[in-house]
Design an enzyme around this catalytic site. Structure first.
Site, PDB file in Angstrom:
ATOM      1  N   TYR A 139      33.460  47.979  60.145  1.00  0.00           N
ATOM      2  CA  TYR A 139      32.758  48.991  60.926  1.00  0.00           C
ATOM      3  C   TYR A 139      31.960  49.864  59.982  1.00  0.00           C
ATOM      4  CZ  TYR A 139      32.002  53.032  64.018  1.00  0.00           C
ATOM      5  OH  TYR A 139      31.440  54.043  64.758  1.00  0.00           O
ATOM      6  N   ASP A 145      30.499  50.124  51.474  1.00  0.00           N
ATOM      7  CA  ASP A 145      30.753  51.254  52.369  1.00  0.00           C
ATOM      8  C   ASP A 145      32.131  51.823  52.045  1.00  0.00           C
ATOM      9  OD1 ASP A 145      31.159  53.032  54.422  1.00  0.00           O
ATOM     10  OD2 ASP A 145      30.655  51.640  56.045  1.00  0.00           O
ATOM     11  N   LYS A 200      33.957  61.001  55.387  1.00  0.00           N
ATOM     12  CA  LYS A 200      35.364  61.370  55.596  1.00  0.00           C
ATOM     13  C   LYS A 200      35.915  62.350  54.541  1.00  0.00           C
ATOM     14  CE  LYS A 200      36.268  57.853  58.964  1.00  0.00           C
ATOM     15  NZ  LYS A 200      35.570  56.585  59.070  1.00  0.00           N
TER      16      LYS A 200
HETATM   17  C1  LIG Z   1      34.232  56.189  59.733  1.00  0.00           C
HETATM   18  C2  LIG Z   1      33.386  55.141  59.120  1.00  0.00           C
HETATM   19  C3  LIG Z   1      31.991  55.119  59.275  1.00  0.00           C
HETATM   20  C4  LIG Z   1      31.258  56.055  60.211  1.00  0.00           C
HETATM   21  O1  LIG Z   1      31.390  57.385  59.859  1.00  0.00           O
HETATM   22  P1  LIG Z   1      31.087  58.518  60.988  1.00  0.00           P
HETATM   23  O2  LIG Z   1      31.193  59.784  60.226  1.00  0.00           O
HETATM   24  O3  LIG Z   1      32.141  58.338  62.029  1.00  0.00           O
HETATM   25  O4  LIG Z   1      29.726  58.265  61.511  1.00  0.00           O
HETATM   26  C5  LIG Z   1      31.255  54.207  58.555  1.00  0.00           C
HETATM   27  N1  LIG Z   1      31.869  53.323  57.743  1.00  0.00           N
HETATM   28  C6  LIG Z   1      33.202  53.299  57.577  1.00  0.00           C
HETATM   29  C7  LIG Z   1      33.821  52.309  56.645  1.00  0.00           C
HETATM   30  C8  LIG Z   1      34.016  54.187  58.280  1.00  0.00           C
HETATM   31  O5  LIG Z   1      35.342  54.126  58.152  1.00  0.00           O
END
Ligand SMILES: *Cc1c(COP(=O)(O)O)cnc(C)c1O
Length: 436
Positions: free
Chosen positions: A147, A242, A273
């Site tokens: 994701y 990511d 995060k």
């Molecule tokens: C949470 C997450 C996102 C998206 O971040 P948001 O702040 O919710 O838009 C993208 N990539 C990874 C790996 C994530 O865990």
């Protein structure tokens, strides 16, 4: 023991919320659709504890999906936020905190420069645009089960084990957008090689979670990360790692730098995060020559009214500064204690499960074989997880409301919090075992 108090206020709030907000929530997983029951409206939180609007207390194993690595309302972070907010909330001009946060991120990770944004979604969206701008190519490769936020081109995960040009996962995403996305099974280097052999000269970037955490925790198999680095380099495509979830959690830098990581150097990295400390702050960064493609120096446009917000960056900086080696070893020990307790309770109740790790990040899959990719993860007994989740909640432990999520701990999870969890586990494991 069941909940200390009924959940009447939460029930009334979700009912009203549904009249003014779709599904009553501002992010779908919060609606509890995967597990059933009443989403708890949280009024306050401190350390490892959440308090809902009815006065029930829960040990928090969501930790805002990762950011609350120090626990809620950590005194240093609170002080930094109060000090910054007292000087004004947002200026729309450069300010000092954003430079300090960027400096801290650059010092901890392999990137030369970062651009700050407000969400992980914005970070991956911008990294992708930068990759396309820098390479002059349009296709992107991603893995099923990874994701990357709700970016159009990345909302496609429908791989069937073979390379497929993805159909969008969501209504409202044009096929022309998802059609530029190639979805492959994770941990399958052969599939990556085949996709690049066929489309290599059109692929701008391969994006992957540094260590996947959004299908549950699925570590890369030995050699997989090195393979991705070699294949992308050979075909002139960028490798985007990511680290929105893993960054500053799996180690002081992230999955990069973690003990089990190959720590290969990607071209671009996305963060979020933890680096926002619970406020909307995220970033993408990489080599200086690539970052130079961004406006105002280069032709790739990217901007944000609240990017680098002074209060959010103060929270992020104070959080990272408090994430010392002692905090990381505390996280490690708390995570292992909780995971072992959960695993032993599930074993005693005869519930098939497997625990997988990325540093101190872990998840519990409700199936008995190791999970290597999304197809494996989808064979879980999600109904058993639902019963387990509900029983834990009734006993005062708030897990993420989905079988596909990591369990997030904080350095503030102390003996009292762990005791609440170990007390809750036997009944929850028995509930998971029932009806099998
Ligand atoms: C949470 C997450 C996102 C998206 O971040 P948001 O702040 O919710 O838009 C993208 N990539 C990874 C790996 C994530 O865990």
């Amino acid at each position: 023991m069941s909940s200390e108090h009924p959940t009447t206020r939460s029930a009334a709030l979700i009912e009203h919320a549904r009249t003014v907000t779709p599904g009553g929530v501002n992010s779908p997983v919060r609606a509890f659709r995967a597990v059933g029951g009443t989403p708890r409206f949280i009024r306050s939180a401190r350390g490892p504890w959440l308090t809902d609007v009815d006065g029930n207390h829960y040990v928090d194993l969501i930790c805002s999906w990762g950011p609350m690595i120090l626990g809620h309302a950590h005194p240093d972070v609170l002080a930094a936020v109060q000090e910054s907010a007292a000087r004004g909330f947002s200026f729309g001009t450069p300010s000092e905190n954003e430079v300090a946060l960027a400096t801290e991120i650059v010092a901890r990770t392999p990137v030369d420069q970062v651009r700050l944004v407000s969400s992980g979604t914005e970070a991956t969206m911008s990294a992708l645009r930068l990759a396309r701008g820098a390479t002059g190519r349009s296709k992107v490769v991603k893995f099923a089960g990874c994701y990357h936020g709700h970016v159009d081109a990345l909302l496609a995960a429908a791989g069937s084990g073979l390379a497929t040009f993805a159909l969008p996962d969501s209504a409202g995403v044009p096929e022309s957008s998802a059609g530029e996305t190639i979805v492959l099974p994770y941990n399958d280097l052969g599939a990556v090689e085949a996709a690049f052999a066929e489309h290599g000269d059109q692929i701008a970037a391969l994006i992957t979670e540094a260590c996947p955490g959004n299908m549950g925790v699925v570590p890369p198999q030995p050699g997989f990360e090195q393979g991705l680095r070699e294949i992308t380099r050979k075909h002139g495509a960028l490798l985007i790692s990511d680290e929105v979830m893993t960054g500053f959690r799996c180690s002081a830098s992230g999955w990069y730098g973690a003990e089990d990581s190959a720590s290969i150097e990607p071209d671009l990295i996305t963060f979020g995060k933890v680096m926002g400390g619970g406020f909307p702050a995220a970033a993408f960064g990489g080599r200086a020559d690539l970052m130079a493609y961004l406006a105002p120096d280069g032709p790739v446009y990217q901007a944000g009214t609240l990017s680098g917000n002074p209060v959010a960056t103060a929270a992020g900086l104070a959080t990272l500064q408090a994430c010392t080696p002692a905090v990381y070893s505390q996280l490690d020990s708390v995570a292992h204690t909780i995971a072992e307790a959960a695993s032993s309770a599930l074993s005693k109740a005869g519930v098939p499960h497997v625990v997988q790790w990325a540093g101190s990040m872990f998840s519990v899959f409700f199936r008995d074989e190791p999970v290597l990719n999304y197809a494996d993860a989808s064979t879980q007994d999600t109904a058993a997880f639902g019963r387990f989740f509900t029983a834990m909640l009734e006993h005062g432990v708030h897990l993420p409301p989905s079988a596909y999520e990591a369990w997030f701990v904080s350095a503030s999870h102390d003996d009292a919090a762990i005791e609440r969890i170990t007390d809750a586990l036997p009944a929850a494991a028995a509930a998971a075992a029932a009806e099998r």
